[in-house]
Scaffold this motif. Structure first.
Motif, PDB file in Angstrom:
ATOM      1  N   ALA A 145       0.821  -1.214   0.000  1.00 39.27           N
ATOM      2  CA  ALA A 145       0.000   0.000   0.000  1.00 39.27           C
ATOM      3  C   ALA A 145       0.855   1.264   0.000  1.00 39.27           C
ATOM      4  O   ALA A 145       1.103   1.868   1.039  1.00 39.27           O
ATOM      5  CB  ALA A 145      -0.935  -0.006   1.203  1.00 39.27           C
ATOM      6  N   GLY A 146       1.349   1.643  -1.185  1.00 40.05           N
ATOM      7  CA  GLY A 146       2.062   2.912  -1.314  1.00 40.05           C
ATOM      8  C   GLY A 146       3.441   2.932  -0.682  1.00 40.05           C
ATOM      9  O   GLY A 146       3.761   3.843   0.089  1.00 40.05           O
ATOM     10  N   VAL A 147       4.271   1.964  -1.006  1.00 37.86           N
ATOM     11  CA  VAL A 147       5.595   1.857  -0.387  1.00 37.86           C
ATOM     12  C   VAL A 147       6.629   2.697  -1.128  1.00 37.86           C
ATOM     13  O   VAL A 147       6.751   2.630  -2.349  1.00 37.86           O
ATOM     14  CB  VAL A 147       6.052   0.379  -0.346  1.00 37.86           C
ATOM     15  N   ASP A 148       7.362   3.501  -0.383  1.00 39.21           N
ATOM     16  CA  ASP A 148       8.557   4.212  -0.861  1.00 39.21           C
ATOM     17  C   ASP A 148       9.748   3.623  -0.116  1.00 39.21           C
ATOM     18  O   ASP A 148       9.707   3.462   1.105  1.00 39.21           O
ATOM     19  CB  ASP A 148       8.487   5.712  -0.561  1.00 39.21           C
ATOM     20  N   LEU A 149      10.805   3.304  -0.856  1.00 40.30           N
ATOM     21  CA  LEU A 149      11.950   2.660  -0.213  1.00 40.30           C
ATOM     22  C   LEU A 149      13.220   2.896  -1.018  1.00 40.30           C
ATOM     23  O   LEU A 149      13.189   2.855  -2.252  1.00 40.30           O
ATOM     24  CB  LEU A 149      11.701   1.154  -0.103  1.00 40.30           C
ATOM     25  N   ASP A 150      14.319   3.178  -0.343  1.00 40.43           N
ATOM     26  CA  ASP A 150      15.644   3.273  -0.949  1.00 40.43           C
ATOM     27  C   ASP A 150      16.594   2.390  -0.137  1.00 40.43           C
ATOM     28  O   ASP A 150      16.637   2.491   1.090  1.00 40.43           O
ATOM     29  CB  ASP A 150      16.182   4.706  -0.909  1.00 40.43           C
ATOM     30  N   VAL A 151      17.341   1.541  -0.814  1.00 37.40           N
ATOM     31  CA  VAL A 151      18.363   0.727  -0.157  1.00 37.40           C
ATOM     32  C   VAL A 151      19.675   0.989  -0.883  1.00 37.40           C
ATOM     33  O   VAL A 151      19.759   0.845  -2.104  1.00 37.40           O
ATOM     34  CB  VAL A 151      18.023  -0.776  -0.192  1.00 37.40           C
ATOM     35  N   GLY A 152      20.698   1.398  -0.143  1.00 34.08           N
ATOM     36  CA  GLY A 152      21.945   1.849  -0.744  1.00 34.08           C
ATOM     37  C   GLY A 152      22.922   0.743  -1.066  1.00 34.08           C
ATOM     38  O   GLY A 152      22.807  -0.395  -0.588  1.00 34.08           O
ATOM     39  N   ARG A 153      23.905   1.082  -1.857  1.00 33.61           N
ATOM     40  CA  ARG A 153      24.957   0.143  -2.222  1.00 33.61           C
ATOM     41  C   ARG A 153      25.734  -0.281  -0.977  1.00 33.61           C
ATOM     42  O   ARG A 153      26.105   0.537  -0.146  1.00 33.61           O
ATOM     43  CB  ARG A 153      25.909   0.787  -3.241  1.00 33.61           C
ATOM     44  N   GLY A 154      25.952  -1.582  -0.855  1.00 31.43           N
ATOM     45  CA  GLY A 154      26.698  -2.094   0.286  1.00 31.43           C
ATOM     46  C   GLY A 154      25.933  -2.032   1.589  1.00 31.43           C
ATOM     47  O   GLY A 154      26.532  -2.061   2.664  1.00 31.43           O
ATOM     48  N   GLU A 155      24.613  -2.009   1.511  1.00 28.62           N
ATOM     49  CA  GLU A 155      23.797  -1.934   2.725  1.00 28.62           C
ATOM     50  C   GLU A 155      23.156  -3.288   3.004  1.00 28.62           C
ATOM     51  O   GLU A 155      22.670  -3.963   2.098  1.00 28.62           O
ATOM     52  CB  GLU A 155      22.705  -0.876   2.558  1.00 28.62           C
ATOM     53  N   LEU A 156      23.168  -3.677   4.272  1.00 27.55           N
ATOM     54  CA  LEU A 156      22.459  -4.868   4.729  1.00 27.55           C
ATOM     55  C   LEU A 156      21.162  -4.377   5.356  1.00 27.55           C
ATOM     56  O   LEU A 156      21.163  -3.767   6.434  1.00 27.55           O
ATOM     57  CB  LEU A 156      23.302  -5.650   5.735  1.00 27.55           C
ATOM     58  N   PHE A 157      20.063  -4.613   4.656  1.00 25.75           N
ATOM     59  CA  PHE A 157      18.776  -4.019   5.007  1.00 25.75           C
ATOM     60  C   PHE A 157      17.811  -5.113   5.433  1.00 25.75           C
ATOM     61  O   PHE A 157      17.614  -6.097   4.720  1.00 25.75           O
ATOM     62  CB  PHE A 157      18.211  -3.265   3.795  1.00 25.75           C
ATOM     63  N   GLY A 158      17.191  -4.953   6.598  1.00 31.95           N
ATOM     64  CA  GLY A 158      16.236  -5.924   7.100  1.00 31.95           C
ATOM     65  C   GLY A 158      14.812  -5.515   6.803  1.00 31.95           C
ATOM     66  O   GLY A 158      14.472  -4.328   6.873  1.00 31.95           O
ATOM     67  N   LEU A 159      13.994  -6.478   6.467  1.00 25.36           N
ATOM     68  CA  LEU A 159      12.570  -6.242   6.217  1.00 25.36           C
ATOM     69  C   LEU A 159      11.796  -7.194   7.120  1.00 25.36           C
ATOM     70  O   LEU A 159      11.894  -8.420   6.961  1.00 25.36           O
ATOM     71  CB  LEU A 159      12.247  -6.502   4.743  1.00 25.36           C
ATOM     72  N   ILE A 160      11.054  -6.644   8.079  1.00 24.68           N
ATOM     73  CA  ILE A 160      10.364  -7.495   9.043  1.00 24.68           C
ATOM     74  C   ILE A 160       8.886  -7.123   9.106  1.00 24.68           C
ATOM     75  O   ILE A 160       8.477  -6.031   8.727  1.00 24.68           O
ATOM     76  CB  ILE A 160      11.002  -7.415  10.451  1.00 24.68           C
ATOM     77  N   GLY A 161       8.099  -8.053   9.601  1.00 26.95           N
ATOM     78  CA  GLY A 161       6.664  -7.839   9.728  1.00 26.95           C
ATOM     79  C   GLY A 161       5.971  -9.167   9.962  1.00 26.95           C
ATOM     80  O   GLY A 161       6.539 -10.237   9.731  1.00 26.95           O
ATOM     81  N   HIS A 162       4.739  -9.097  10.418  1.00 24.02           N
ATOM     82  CA  HIS A 162       3.981 -10.316  10.692  1.00 24.02           C
ATOM     83  C   HIS A 162       3.610 -11.008   9.384  1.00 24.02           C
ATOM     84  O   HIS A 162       3.710 -10.418   8.299  1.00 24.02           O
ATOM     85  CB  HIS A 162       2.717  -9.979  11.485  1.00 24.02           C
ATOM     86  N   ASN A 163       3.181 -12.250   9.477  1.00 26.43           N
ATOM     87  CA  ASN A 163       2.718 -12.961   8.292  1.00 26.43           C
ATOM     88  C   ASN A 163       1.543 -12.202   7.675  1.00 26.43           C
ATOM     89  O   ASN A 163       0.595 -11.851   8.379  1.00 26.43           O
ATOM     90  CB  ASN A 163       2.278 -14.385   8.657  1.00 26.43           C
ATOM     91  N   GLY A 164       1.625 -11.959   6.368  1.00 25.58           N
ATOM     92  CA  GLY A 164       0.577 -11.195   5.702  1.00 25.58           C
ATOM     93  C   GLY A 164       0.820  -9.702   5.694  1.00 25.58           C
ATOM     94  O   GLY A 164      -0.025  -8.939   5.213  1.00 25.58           O
ATOM     95  N   ALA A 165       1.979  -9.264   6.208  1.00 30.63           N
ATOM     96  CA  ALA A 165       2.263  -7.825   6.252  1.00 30.63           C
ATOM     97  C   ALA A 165       2.581  -7.246   4.881  1.00 30.63           C
ATOM     98  O   ALA A 165       2.491  -6.038   4.671  1.00 30.63           O
ATOM     99  CB  ALA A 165       3.433  -7.547   7.203  1.00 30.63           C
ATOM    100  N   GLY A 166       2.983  -8.113   3.922  1.00 34.01           N
ATOM    101  CA  GLY A 166       3.305  -7.639   2.581  1.00 34.01           C
ATOM    102  C   GLY A 166       4.743  -7.858   2.175  1.00 34.01           C
ATOM    103  O   GLY A 166       5.140  -7.494   1.064  1.00 34.01           O
ATOM    104  N   LYS A 167       5.547  -8.486   3.035  1.00 36.80           N
ATOM    105  CA  LYS A 167       6.964  -8.682   2.740  1.00 36.80           C
ATOM    106  C   LYS A 167       7.173  -9.527   1.490  1.00 36.80           C
ATOM    107  O   LYS A 167       7.962  -9.172   0.617  1.00 36.80           O
ATOM    108  CB  LYS A 167       7.683  -9.351   3.922  1.00 36.80           C
ATOM    109  N   SER A 168       6.501 -10.665   1.426  1.00 36.95           N
ATOM    110  CA  SER A 168       6.693 -11.571   0.286  1.00 36.95           C
ATOM    111  C   SER A 168       6.251 -10.922  -1.016  1.00 36.95           C
ATOM    112  O   SER A 168       6.912 -11.072  -2.052  1.00 36.95           O
ATOM    113  CB  SER A 168       5.929 -12.878   0.510  1.00 36.95           C
ATOM    114  N   THR A 169       5.140 -10.195  -0.981  1.00 36.34           N
ATOM    115  CA  THR A 169       4.675  -9.509  -2.192  1.00 36.34           C
ATOM    116  C   THR A 169       5.680  -8.444  -2.607  1.00 36.34           C
ATOM    117  O   THR A 169       5.974  -8.285  -3.803  1.00 36.34           O
ATOM    118  CB  THR A 169       3.299  -8.869  -1.953  1.00 36.34           C
TER     119      THR A 169
END
Length: 308
Positions: free
Chosen positions: A27-51
């Protein structure tokens, strides 16, 4: 770690939306992940991570918004070539049980257009060199997971997506996994990782995003999230009954005193901005106390703090 501007970041999402019927998965995600960055994405099941992963991998098209990965708009001209610069370890990787570990990696190398010479090197790197000739049906869950990581590293990817990569790994293998990721990160590889084991991510990610109901509800480093949420500190004080009674008197109005099941221990809760005031109040009692420990909110505390 490089800056994460929209012009330079290997991963850039703007206004990304994806619905399945009436369910707004992203639902309207804005995101930037930089070069050489280890970025975590967390959330409950159904939060939208897999999509969100599927959108960044080009396995699904967004209903709205823009997705750029590895210098290319997902699905645009040039995306086929850009995908060769991306590695992916799904949560459940399908493998052919009759193939050996080396044969499996050769199969994925042909699909990705990676040189076969990388295969034995990668198997050694993930600790499967001695088992490379064994059939995959004889691999443990942890060995299968390491084989999955090896296939994700084929072609020396610039961007790496890892979905629950420590699933099935023992403590030593988890340490080895993150040592490998640290080396990749130092070489400029951008890594996005999901895990339900929040303690595992806490000391290892540069930044993270917390998703709920298809949206990113918080983002930043663990330290930044602690400051944003302003959760109280936990202070554990140990001493005899007389000393702890004096602690109760000294901290009145500065900290909350909680119950403790452990004899000789007092648990306090203190607002972050009053930490130094609390320590100043406890300083005159230092000689009478046995120990004092300050516990910052954990990533698990932050996660549930965001959702409450």
């Amino acid at each position: 770690m490089a800056a994460t501007s929209a012009d330079t970041a290997p991963i850039v999402l703007r206004g990304v939306r994806k619905a399945f019927g009436e369910v707004q998965a992203v639902a309207g995600v804005d995101l930037d992940v930089g070069r050489g960055e280890l970025f975590g994405l967390i959330g409950h099941n159904g939060a939208g991570k897999s999509t969100l992963f599927r959108l960044m991998l080009g396995l699904a098209a967004p209903d709205a918004g823009a997705v750029h990965v590895a210098g290319c708009a997902v699905g645009a001209r040039g995306w086929r070539a850009a995908r060769r610069r991306i590695g992916y370890l799904p949560e459940n990787l399908a493998l052919y049980d009759n193939l050996s570990g080396l044969e499996t990696l050769h199969f994925f190398a042909r699909l990705k257009g990676a040189p076969a010479s990388q295969c034995p090197v990668l198997l050694d790197r993930v600790g499967l060199g001695a088992a490379s000739a064994r059939a995959v049906r004889g691999y443990s869950k942890g060995m299968r997971q390491r084989l999955g990581l090896a296939q994700a590293l084929l072609g020396a990817p610039q961007v790496l997506f890892l979905d629950e990569p420590s699933n099935g790994l023992d403590p030593q293998a988890i340490r080895d996994l993150y040592a490998t990721l640290a080396a990749l990160r130092a070489g400029g590889v951008t890594i996005v990782i999901t895990s339900h084991i929040l303690a595992e991510l806490q000391q290892r990610v540069d930044r993270l995003a917390i998703m709920a109901d298809g949206a990113i509800v918080a983002r930043g480093s663990v330290r930044e999230l602690r400051e944003q949420l302003a959760l109280p500190l936990a202070v554990e004080v140990r001493g005899d009954a007389v000393a702890l009674a004096r602690v109760r008197e000294q901290v009145a109005g500065t900290a909350e005193v909680g119950a403790s099941a452990e004899p000789g221990t007092l648990r306090l809760r203190c607002a972050r901005e009053r930490k130094m005031e609390l320590l100043a109040r406890l300083a005159p009692l230092a000689a009478a106390l046995h120990d004092l420990q300050i516990h910052e909110p954990s990533l698990e505390d932050l996660y549930f703090g965001v959702r409450e």
